[in-house]
Design a protein around this motif. Structure first.
Motif, short mmCIF file in Angstrom:
data_model
loop_
_atom_site.label_atom_id
_atom_site.label_comp_id
_atom_site.label_asym_id
_atom_site.label_seq_id
_atom_site.Cartn_x
_atom_site.Cartn_y
_atom_site.Cartn_z
N ALA A 178 0.82 -1.21 0.00
CA ALA A 178 0.00 0.00 0.00
C ALA A 178 0.86 1.26 0.00
O ALA A 178 0.49 2.28 -0.60
N ALA A 179 2.02 1.20 0.65
CA ALA A 179 2.90 2.36 0.72
C ALA A 179 3.42 2.79 -0.64
O ALA A 179 3.88 3.92 -0.81
N GLN A 180 3.37 1.90 -1.63
CA GLN A 180 3.84 2.25 -2.98
C GLN A 180 2.95 3.29 -3.65
O GLN A 180 3.31 3.82 -4.71
N ALA A 181 1.83 3.61 -3.03
CA ALA A 181 0.97 4.67 -3.57
C ALA A 181 1.69 6.01 -3.60
O ALA A 181 1.26 6.94 -4.30
N GLN A 182 2.80 6.12 -2.86
CA GLN A 182 3.57 7.36 -2.88
C GLN A 182 4.06 7.69 -4.29
O GLN A 182 4.20 8.87 -4.64
N VAL A 183 4.31 6.67 -5.12
CA VAL A 183 4.85 6.91 -6.46
C VAL A 183 3.82 7.59 -7.37
O VAL A 183 4.09 8.64 -7.96
N PRO A 184 2.60 7.02 -7.53
CA PRO A 184 1.62 7.74 -8.35
C PRO A 184 1.22 9.08 -7.75
O PRO A 184 0.97 10.04 -8.50
N PHE A 185 1.19 9.18 -6.42
CA PHE A 185 0.90 10.47 -5.80
C PHE A 185 1.97 11.50 -6.18
O PHE A 185 1.67 12.65 -6.50
N SER A 186 3.25 11.09 -6.12
CA SER A 186 4.35 11.99 -6.47
C SER A 186 4.26 12.42 -7.92
O SER A 186 4.48 13.59 -8.27
N SER A 187 3.93 11.46 -8.80
CA SER A 187 3.81 11.77 -10.23
C SER A 187 2.68 12.76 -10.48
O SER A 187 2.82 13.71 -11.27
N LEU A 188 1.56 12.56 -9.79
CA LEU A 188 0.42 13.46 -9.96
C LEU A 188 0.75 14.87 -9.47
O LEU A 188 0.47 15.86 -10.16
N LEU A 189 1.37 14.98 -8.30
CA LEU A 189 1.71 16.29 -7.77
C LEU A 189 2.76 16.99 -8.64
O LEU A 189 2.70 18.21 -8.82
N ALA A 190 3.72 16.22 -9.17
CA ALA A 190 4.73 16.81 -10.05
C ALA A 190 4.09 17.40 -11.30
O ALA A 190 4.50 18.45 -11.80
N SER A 191 3.07 16.71 -11.82
CA SER A 191 2.40 17.21 -13.02
C SER A 191 1.62 18.49 -12.73
O SER A 191 1.48 19.36 -13.59
#
Length: 292
Positions: free
Chosen positions: A91-104
């Motif tokens: 579940a902690a891997q959700a940090q990756v899509p969250f980071s990608s979304l915020l970067a965009s």
């Protein structure tokens, strides 16, 4: 990447993956916020004497410590206290899509259809895992881990603005600022501190030492030179092995359930993360990994 460096990279991933189980051992003896306060006290004590003062960077580092110390780690470790290590590591891997979304959004980093597909796939995997019948009473801890992952994504954006600070110095000064925050929150929200200190076993103290020395000092000491030596696309894919080590450690050392739904959800989550990692935001490739 040379065989030696590949093995060193896998060692770092194994240290981080095993941390989910080690944290569970520590949480069986210490309150969540209290154990994190003790961890950061030890990190600061070991790192600050050897770290340069990051002049002109103290304010952004203090702001980073608020995100990590008062939001990310309290949510992550309180959530981890109510869920098994194998599920938490995925579940902690959700940090990756969250980071990608915020970067965009914040840095106008082009999202593209591959990243969008990867984000959707990763979140679908988390939904599959969360839908397991055995987790019916653990949705709140799961939500806390997802919220912690989002907070870490915000911290990733903050780290992008802290330029010219060595990774060890950043960890040390962040720990110095975060420790008192966690201690105050622990004194307000938790109890049993004296009893925990008096009754802690070697396993409890060992878990704190592992999180401070193994995860923060040794693992990052190996990881940062590898990041400087190799391209991002050579090092970042190795991060996909962290939850593999985490799940394996949870199953073998703690008897965590290894179900078909966990496997399916894990494959979706890691597959989605793999899509994102192929064109991952620079903020993640620069300094940011999960220091859980």
């Amino acid at each position: 990447m040379s065989l030696r460096d590949s093995l060193l990279t896998l060692l770092v991933m194994a240290i981080w993956g095993l941390n989910f189980v080690v944290a569970k051992w520590g949480l069986s003896e210490f309150p969540p916020l209290f154990i994190m306060a003790l961890r950061f006290v030890l990190v600061a004590a070991l790192v600050i004497p050897f770290a340069r003062i990051p002049r002109g960077k103290m304010l952004p580092i203090a702001a980073l410590s608020l995100t990590l110390g008062s939001i990310h780690f309290p949510l992550m470790f309180t959530g981890l206290n109510g869920i098994d290590a194998a599920t938490a590591s995925l579940a902690a891997q959700a940090q990756v899509p969250f980071s990608s979304l915020l970067a965009s959004i914040l840095f106008k980093d082009k999202l593209g259809w591959r990243r969008a597909l990867g984000m959707a796939t990763a979140f679908a995997g988390v939904v599959v895992i969360a839908g397991e019948p055995r987790l019916a009473g653990s949705l709140t801890p799961m939500a806390m881990i997802l919220a912690a992952s989002f907070a870490f994504a915000i911290a990733s954006m903050q780290m992008k603005t802290i330029i010219g600070v060595d990774g060890f110095a950043l960890n040390g000064w962040m720990a110095l600022f975060a420790a008192p925050q966690l201690l105050v929150l622990s004194l307000i929200l938790e109890d049993g501190h004296v009893a925990a200190l008096g009754n802690a076993s070697a396993w409890g103290w060992g878990s704190i030492a592992y999180m401070a020395i193994g995860v923060t000092i040794i693992a990052y000491g190996l990881w940062y030179p590898l990041l400087r030596k190799y391209e991002v696309n050579q090092t970042m894919p190795y991060l996909l092995t962290v939850p593999v080590f985490g799940v394996a450690a949870g199953v073998m050392l703690m008897g965590d359930p290894f179900t078909l739904r966990l496997v399916l959800g894990g494959c979706l989550t890691l597959g989605g993360v793999a899509f994102i990692v192929q064109r991952r935001p620079n903020v993640v490739g620069d300094k940011v990994t999960n220091p859980t």
